[in-house]
Design a protein around this motif. Structure first.
Motif, PDB file in Angstrom:
ATOM      1  N   MET A   9       0.834  -1.195   0.000  1.00 33.44           N
ATOM      2  CA  MET A   9       0.000   0.000   0.000  1.00 33.44           C
ATOM      3  C   MET A   9       0.873   1.251   0.000  1.00 33.44           C
ATOM      4  SD  MET A   9      -3.124  -1.128   2.505  1.00 33.44           S
ATOM      5  CE  MET A   9      -3.883   0.467   2.448  1.00 33.44           C
ATOM      6  N   TYR A  10       1.948   1.232   0.777  1.00 33.63           N
ATOM      7  CA  TYR A  10       2.864   2.367   0.839  1.00 33.63           C
ATOM      8  C   TYR A  10       3.496   2.624  -0.530  1.00 33.63           C
ATOM      9  CZ  TYR A  10       7.040   5.070   1.904  1.00 33.63           C
ATOM     10  OH  TYR A  10       8.024   6.020   1.910  1.00 33.63           O
ATOM     11  N   LEU A  11       3.960   1.547  -1.192  1.00 40.52           N
ATOM     12  CA  LEU A  11       4.578   1.698  -2.504  1.00 40.52           C
ATOM     13  C   LEU A  11       3.580   2.208  -3.526  1.00 40.52           C
ATOM     14  CD1 LEU A  11       6.844  -1.474  -2.638  1.00 40.52           C
ATOM     15  CD2 LEU A  11       7.557   0.902  -2.299  1.00 40.52           C
ATOM     16  N   LYS A  12       2.347   1.719  -3.475  1.00 37.68           N
ATOM     17  CA  LYS A  12       1.330   2.185  -4.407  1.00 37.68           C
ATOM     18  C   LYS A  12       1.059   3.676  -4.197  1.00 37.68           C
ATOM     19  CE  LYS A  12      -2.991   1.124  -6.570  1.00 37.68           C
ATOM     20  NZ  LYS A  12      -3.978   0.141  -6.852  1.00 37.68           N
ATOM     21  N   MET A  13       0.996   4.104  -2.928  1.00 37.50           N
ATOM     22  CA  MET A  13       0.792   5.519  -2.634  1.00 37.50           C
ATOM     23  C   MET A  13       1.936   6.351  -3.224  1.00 37.50           C
ATOM     24  SD  MET A  13      -0.750   5.591   1.282  1.00 37.50           S
ATOM     25  CE  MET A  13       0.586   6.624   1.730  1.00 37.50           C
ATOM     26  N   LYS A  14       3.171   5.860  -3.102  1.00 35.09           N
ATOM     27  CA  LYS A  14       4.327   6.577  -3.641  1.00 35.09           C
ATOM     28  C   LYS A  14       4.270   6.664  -5.169  1.00 35.09           C
ATOM     29  CE  LYS A  14       7.106   7.797  -0.308  1.00 35.09           C
ATOM     30  NZ  LYS A  14       7.364   9.219  -0.097  1.00 35.09           N
ATOM     31  N   LEU A  15       3.814   5.587  -5.813  1.00 36.34           N
ATOM     32  CA  LEU A  15       3.720   5.580  -7.274  1.00 36.34           C
ATOM     33  C   LEU A  15       2.619   6.508  -7.777  1.00 36.34           C
ATOM     34  CD1 LEU A  15       4.223   1.787  -8.026  1.00 36.34           C
ATOM     35  CD2 LEU A  15       5.805   3.646  -8.557  1.00 36.34           C
ATOM     36  N   ILE A  20       5.960  17.246  -8.998  1.00 33.46           N
ATOM     37  CA  ILE A  20       6.225  18.422  -9.816  1.00 33.46           C
ATOM     38  C   ILE A  20       7.185  18.016 -10.933  1.00 33.46           C
ATOM     39  CG2 ILE A  20       7.297  20.714  -9.818  1.00 33.46           C
ATOM     40  CD1 ILE A  20       6.412  20.933  -6.866  1.00 33.46           C
ATOM     41  N   GLY A  21       6.957  18.533 -12.136  1.00 28.20           N
ATOM     42  CA  GLY A  21       7.865  18.266 -13.239  1.00 28.20           C
ATOM     43  C   GLY A  21       7.526  17.028 -14.042  1.00 28.20           C
ATOM     44  N   SER A  22       6.315  16.539 -13.900  1.00 33.88           N
ATOM     45  CA  SER A  22       5.885  15.379 -14.683  1.00 33.88           C
ATOM     46  C   SER A  22       4.401  15.539 -14.984  1.00 33.88           C
ATOM     47  CB  SER A  22       6.140  14.085 -13.903  1.00 33.88           C
ATOM     48  OG  SER A  22       5.311  14.020 -12.763  1.00 33.88           O
ATOM     49  N   VAL A  23       3.810  14.533 -15.599  1.00 31.12           N
ATOM     50  CA  VAL A  23       2.374  14.597 -15.891  1.00 31.12           C
ATOM     51  C   VAL A  23       1.546  14.131 -14.701  1.00 31.12           C
ATOM     52  CG1 VAL A  23       2.623  14.375 -18.378  1.00 31.12           C
ATOM     53  CG2 VAL A  23       2.398  12.323 -16.993  1.00 31.12           C
ATOM     54  N   GLY A  24       2.167  13.914 -13.590  1.00 31.54           N
ATOM     55  CA  GLY A  24       1.487  13.437 -12.384  1.00 31.54           C
ATOM     56  C   GLY A  24       2.470  12.610 -11.587  1.00 31.54           C
ATOM     57  N   GLY A  25       1.986  11.552 -11.000  1.00 29.09           N
ATOM     58  CA  GLY A  25       2.858  10.651 -10.261  1.00 29.09           C
ATOM     59  C   GLY A  25       3.681   9.780 -11.190  1.00 29.09           C
ATOM     60  N   ILE A  26       4.474   8.916 -10.606  1.00 33.54           N
ATOM     61  CA  ILE A  26       5.337   8.031 -11.378  1.00 33.54           C
ATOM     62  C   ILE A  26       4.513   7.137 -12.299  1.00 33.54           C
ATOM     63  CG2 ILE A  26       7.004   6.129 -11.217  1.00 33.54           C
ATOM     64  CD1 ILE A  26       7.944   7.455  -8.556  1.00 33.54           C
ATOM     65  N   LEU A  27       3.430   6.541 -11.781  1.00 39.54           N
ATOM     66  CA  LEU A  27       2.609   5.666 -12.616  1.00 39.54           C
ATOM     67  C   LEU A  27       1.984   6.418 -13.779  1.00 39.54           C
ATOM     68  CD1 LEU A  27       0.686   3.208 -10.245  1.00 39.54           C
ATOM     69  CD2 LEU A  27       2.459   2.691 -11.914  1.00 39.54           C
ATOM     70  N   LYS A  28       1.492   7.608 -13.515  1.00 40.58           N
ATOM     71  CA  LYS A  28       0.868   8.395 -14.583  1.00 40.58           C
ATOM     72  C   LYS A  28       1.904   8.779 -15.644  1.00 40.58           C
ATOM     73  CE  LYS A  28      -2.883  11.606 -15.056  1.00 40.58           C
ATOM     74  NZ  LYS A  28      -3.772  12.528 -14.398  1.00 40.58           N
TER      75      LYS A  28
END
Length: 100
Positions: A9-15, A20-28
């Protein structure tokens, strides 16, 4: 088991966390890269018709994005592996004609 679930759950929250500087989070951002790489090869280089992009919400896990990448890869692999020097000139002409 609870500890493992907590880590997932923690890793999913991080992803999914907006950055800032991207289209969203890492997954997005990964989703964006997969779709635009496919779009470039499918539409611009192969000249095929546009395709309907699925929403990010349909791919909210790393596994789903990886599966999408594998699917797209299989679709464009024959084209990419048959690339010739003549096709390189065609791509440069396309870029020039589109003002890129």
């Amino acid at each position: 088991m609870t500890g493992s679930l907590g880590v997932k759950m923690y890793l999913k929250m991080k992803l999914l966390k907006a950055r800032i500087g991207s289209v969203g989070g890492i997954l997005k951002t990964l989703f964006h890269i997969v779709y635009w790489e496919y779009s470039w090869i499918h539409c611009v280089l192969q000249g095929k018709t546009e395709f309907e992009q699925e929403p990010f919400e349909a791919h909210r896990s790393l596994k789903q994005i990886r599966d999408l990448s594998i699917q797209f890869h299989a679709e464009v692999e024959p084209f990419v592996t048959s690339w010739t020097p003549e096709m390189e000139c065609k791509e440069l002409t396309l870029l020039r004609d589109n003002g890129e």
